[in-house]
Write a protein that holds these residues in place. Structure first.
Motif, PDB file in Angstrom:
ATOM      1  N   GLY A 163       1.534 -11.904  84.106  1.00  0.00           N
ATOM      2  CA  GLY A 163       2.613 -11.805  83.142  1.00  0.00           C
ATOM      3  C   GLY A 163       2.140 -11.197  81.840  1.00  0.00           C
ATOM      4  N   GLY A 164       3.074 -11.062  80.899  1.00  0.00           N
ATOM      5  CA  GLY A 164       2.768 -10.383  79.650  1.00  0.00           C
ATOM      6  C   GLY A 164       1.639 -11.018  78.861  1.00  0.00           C
ATOM      7  N   ALA A 165       1.683 -12.340  78.666  1.00  0.00           N
ATOM      8  CA  ALA A 165       0.645 -13.008  77.890  1.00  0.00           C
ATOM      9  C   ALA A 165      -0.698 -12.934  78.593  1.00  0.00           C
ATOM     10  CB  ALA A 165       1.039 -14.461  77.632  1.00  0.00           C
ATOM     11  N   ALA A 166      -0.681 -13.094  79.913  1.00  0.00           N
ATOM     12  CA  ALA A 166      -1.927 -13.001  80.675  1.00  0.00           C
ATOM     13  C   ALA A 166      -2.531 -11.607  80.575  1.00  0.00           C
ATOM     14  CB  ALA A 166      -1.672 -13.374  82.133  1.00  0.00           C
ATOM     15  N   ARG A 167      -1.688 -10.583  80.562  1.00  0.00           N
ATOM     16  CA  ARG A 167      -2.184  -9.211  80.457  1.00  0.00           C
ATOM     17  C   ARG A 167      -2.817  -8.975  79.082  1.00  0.00           C
ATOM     18  NH1 ARG A 167       0.243  -6.323  84.809  1.00  0.00           N
ATOM     19  NH2 ARG A 167       0.090  -4.277  83.854  1.00  0.00           N
ATOM     20  N   TRP A 168      -2.236  -9.584  78.050  1.00  0.00           N
ATOM     21  CA  TRP A 168      -2.861  -9.475  76.729  1.00  0.00           C
ATOM     22  C   TRP A 168      -4.272 -10.042  76.776  1.00  0.00           C
ATOM     23  CZ3 TRP A 168      -5.127 -13.070  73.577  1.00  0.00           C
ATOM     24  CH2 TRP A 168      -5.442 -12.654  72.283  1.00  0.00           C
ATOM     25  N   TRP A 169      -4.396 -11.222  77.374  1.00  0.00           N
ATOM     26  CA  TRP A 169      -5.731 -11.840  77.458  1.00  0.00           C
ATOM     27  C   TRP A 169      -6.682 -10.975  78.284  1.00  0.00           C
ATOM     28  CZ3 TRP A 169      -7.055 -16.727  75.332  1.00  0.00           C
ATOM     29  CH2 TRP A 169      -8.395 -17.075  75.550  1.00  0.00           C
ATOM     30  N   LEU A 170      -6.182 -10.484  79.415  1.00  0.00           N
ATOM     31  CA  LEU A 170      -7.007  -9.657  80.284  1.00  0.00           C
ATOM     32  C   LEU A 170      -7.534  -8.436  79.549  1.00  0.00           C
ATOM     33  CD1 LEU A 170      -8.148  -8.931  83.074  1.00  0.00           C
ATOM     34  CD2 LEU A 170      -5.908  -7.934  83.638  1.00  0.00           C
ATOM     35  N   HIS A 171      -6.693  -7.802  78.760  1.00  0.00           N
ATOM     36  CA  HIS A 171      -7.127  -6.633  77.977  1.00  0.00           C
ATOM     37  C   HIS A 171      -8.347  -6.972  77.127  1.00  0.00           C
ATOM     38  CE1 HIS A 171      -6.585  -3.029  75.334  1.00  0.00           C
ATOM     39  NE2 HIS A 171      -7.069  -3.854  74.422  1.00  0.00           N
ATOM     40  N   HIS A 172      -8.251  -8.044  76.380  1.00  0.00           N
ATOM     41  CA  HIS A 172      -9.336  -8.393  75.463  1.00  0.00           C
ATOM     42  C   HIS A 172     -10.548  -8.956  76.203  1.00  0.00           C
ATOM     43  CE1 HIS A 172      -7.058  -7.508  71.837  1.00  0.00           C
ATOM     44  NE2 HIS A 172      -6.011  -8.041  72.447  1.00  0.00           N
ATOM     45  N   SER A 173     -10.318  -9.602  77.323  1.00  0.00           N
ATOM     46  CA  SER A 173     -11.441 -10.104  78.113  1.00  0.00           C
ATOM     47  C   SER A 173     -12.222  -8.954  78.739  1.00  0.00           C
ATOM     48  CB  SER A 173     -10.927 -11.050  79.205  1.00  0.00           C
ATOM     49  OG  SER A 173     -11.997 -11.721  79.832  1.00  0.00           O
ATOM     50  N   LEU A 174     -11.503  -7.943  79.232  1.00  0.00           N
ATOM     51  CA  LEU A 174     -12.182  -6.769  79.781  1.00  0.00           C
ATOM     52  C   LEU A 174     -12.950  -6.025  78.703  1.00  0.00           C
ATOM     53  CD1 LEU A 174      -9.432  -5.395  82.191  1.00  0.00           C
ATOM     54  CD2 LEU A 174     -11.638  -6.414  82.849  1.00  0.00           C
ATOM     55  N   ASP A 175     -12.387  -5.963  77.510  1.00  0.00           N
ATOM     56  CA  ASP A 175     -13.084  -5.328  76.391  1.00  0.00           C
ATOM     57  C   ASP A 175     -14.402  -6.046  76.102  1.00  0.00           C
ATOM     58  OD1 ASP A 175     -13.345  -3.530  74.123  1.00  0.00           O
ATOM     59  OD2 ASP A 175     -12.786  -5.233  72.869  1.00  0.00           O
ATOM     60  N   ALA A 176     -14.343  -7.380  76.100  1.00  0.00           N
ATOM     61  CA  ALA A 176     -15.561  -8.155  75.860  1.00  0.00           C
ATOM     62  C   ALA A 176     -16.567  -7.975  76.999  1.00  0.00           C
ATOM     63  CB  ALA A 176     -15.208  -9.634  75.711  1.00  0.00           C
TER      64      ALA A 176
END
Length: 480
Positions: A46-59
């Motif tokens: 979902g939208g919130a999970a995708r936000w987290w995924l973006h920043h987790s992949l960046d890290a």
């Protein structure tokens, strides 16, 4: 390009205590992440999970680069893309963590078959669980349907192995052309409204953020967890759920840190880790859990779908302050206190008779820790249709729950500023306050609504629906 092993990151976005990383640490390695929404179908992030995924992949990208490797990002059919990547690079094996979601298991089978036909192999590792869901069975070889005996079995199964340290270096190979993180389109961009504007004030996605969150909880929260975890107005939760959901920290790391710091006092917190294991155990054995009632009679529960009621709940406009505060918190930071999740879910399903699947879908879209196993198991528990939903006729009283767990209204005042001036005596029942008190507090029906359903009416209606479902006598209910 030197023939590497492919390290397929899925929902284990860390380097420490990652058996798949450990398996490739001494050879050439090509790390890769594939965003495959089509495979996940209705369980796509979902939208919130995708936000987290973006920043987790960046890290994760930065953590890999610091150790000599680069993360290849791809989007599309993971089976086809990974099989082709293995062929192009000459990789003989792909290493990854297995998942409990039915779509992910189907993906693993298809990829293993595709690789095997080409003389290659898929090596799956346990990276996100304490134990394999199929390894914890009753004495008769059946799945556990009740949490308490499941937890006892796990606790009696032996010591949890210690976590594995992250490698200092990786022998990364130059990856082929891939996508940028922006290409994955995981976060809102103009002209979309930035509904995630406040997420970054509450969370630090990534492995380092997870370790910091765990250390803070061990130091400041573990000792009082048993008494403070139900109080939404204080920092009594571990706030580790999104880090665990994305595998930025492993259950073993959390388990050993809590055990080492708290000993027996850590058990109330460790039982929450075991609830997560139990939820995944159920999903593994009952893959229909995210969409179908686990108890057959509840398939005919007389829900009364009403978009206006659902929208009032989603927007935090039900007239029950503890519920509305939770729904506002959810929208603002992508997370809701666990006790409030239960109260809000109970109101939707029992007082309002809205399908639990609609509530589960909203949580899957708005929670940064949205996990199909935890989410659906918990919603079915509340709805009474879960295997461990006892007593299934429990009806949470949202007013009493608020007064019990947020007695001074600290949580409500934070997330519902329109009630900030209401005296504590009336903070959870504002329309029972005398008119002069409401006037002084600035509370009107325009600023804050009356309850969408009277509690007594909603409770009676819920019990009637439960009687119709059970087709037999149902007690007058447990009002919590």
């Amino acid at each position: 390009m030197t023939a590497p092993c492919i390290l397929w990151f899925r929902q284990d976005l860390r380097l420490g205590d990652n058996p798949a990383v450990e398996a490739v640490r001494h050879g050439a390695v090509l790390p890769v992440f594939v965003l495959d929404d089509a495979a996940a179908g209705e369980l796509a992030y979902g939208g919130a999970a995708r936000w987290w995924l973006h920043h987790s992949l960046d890290a994760l990208q930065r953590d890999l680069e610091a150790r000599g490797a680069s993360l290849l990002l791809l989007k599309g059919d993971a089976v086809a893309l990974l099989a082709e990547l293995a062929r192009r690079t000459g990789a003989t094996a792909i290493h990854a963590g297995w998942l409990a979601e039915p779509w992910a298991r189907a993906q693993e089978v298809a990829l293993a078959e595709r690789l095997s036909a080409d003389g290659r192999r898929l090596e799956l590792h346990r990276s996100s669980h304490l134990l394999h869901p199929a390894s914890i069975l009753t004495g008769s070889g059946r799945l556990y349907t009740v949490y308490a005996p499941f937890a006892r079995k796990v606790l009696a199964s032996g010591e949890v192995p210690p976590p594995i340290d992250a490698p200092d270096r990786l022998n990364g190979v130059t990856p082929p052309a891939g996508l940028s993180l922006a290409d994955l389109a995981l976060t809102p961009v103009p002209p979309q409204p930035n509904w995630a504007a406040e997420f970054g004030t509450a969370w630090t996605p990534g492995e380092a953020g997870a370790r910091e969150r765990l250390a803070q909880f061990i130091e400041d929260g573990l000792e009082n967890y048993a008494t403070r975890r139900n109080e939404p107005g204080v920092e009594g939760s571990s706030n580790l759920s999104p880090h665990l959901r994305w595998g930025e920290i492993s259950p073993r790391q959390v388990w050993h840190a809590a055990r080492g710091a708290g000993g027996a006092e850590a058990l109330p917190f460790l039982r929450e880790i075991l609830w997560r294991e139990f939820s995944h155990h159920l999903l593994w054995h009952r893959p229909e859990m995210p969409r179908e009632a686990l108890r057959a009679p509840f398939a005919s529960f007389p829900f009364a779908p009403d978009q206006d009621l659902l929208h009032a709940w989603q927007g935090g406009r039900t007239g029950y302050p503890i519920v509305d505060a939770g729904m506002r918190q959810l929208w603002r930071i992508g997370w809701m206190h666990n006790r409030v999740r239960m109260i809000a879910a109970s109101l939707l399903v029992k007082h309002l008779l809205q399908p639990w699947q609609d509530g589960a879908a909203w949580f899957m879209d708005t929670l940064v820790d949205a996990d199909p196993a935890n989410n659906s198991a918990s919603w079915q528990w509340i709805a009474g249709s879960g295997t461990d939903a006892s007593p299934y006729f429990r009806v949470f009283n949202p007013i009493l729950q608020g007064e019990k767990f947020d007695p001074e209204g600290a949580y409500v005042r934070r997330w519902l500023p329109e009630l900030a001036r209401m005296p504590s005596r009336y903070i959870h029942r504002p329309y029972e306050a005398p008119e002069e008190i409401r006037h002084a507090a600035g509370v009107t029906e325009q600023s804050y609504p009356r309850p969408v359903v009277d509690h007594a009416t909603g409770r009676a209606r819920a019990l009637a629906a439960l009687r119709a479902t059970a087709r037999g006598p149902v007690p007058e209910g447990v009002e919590a």
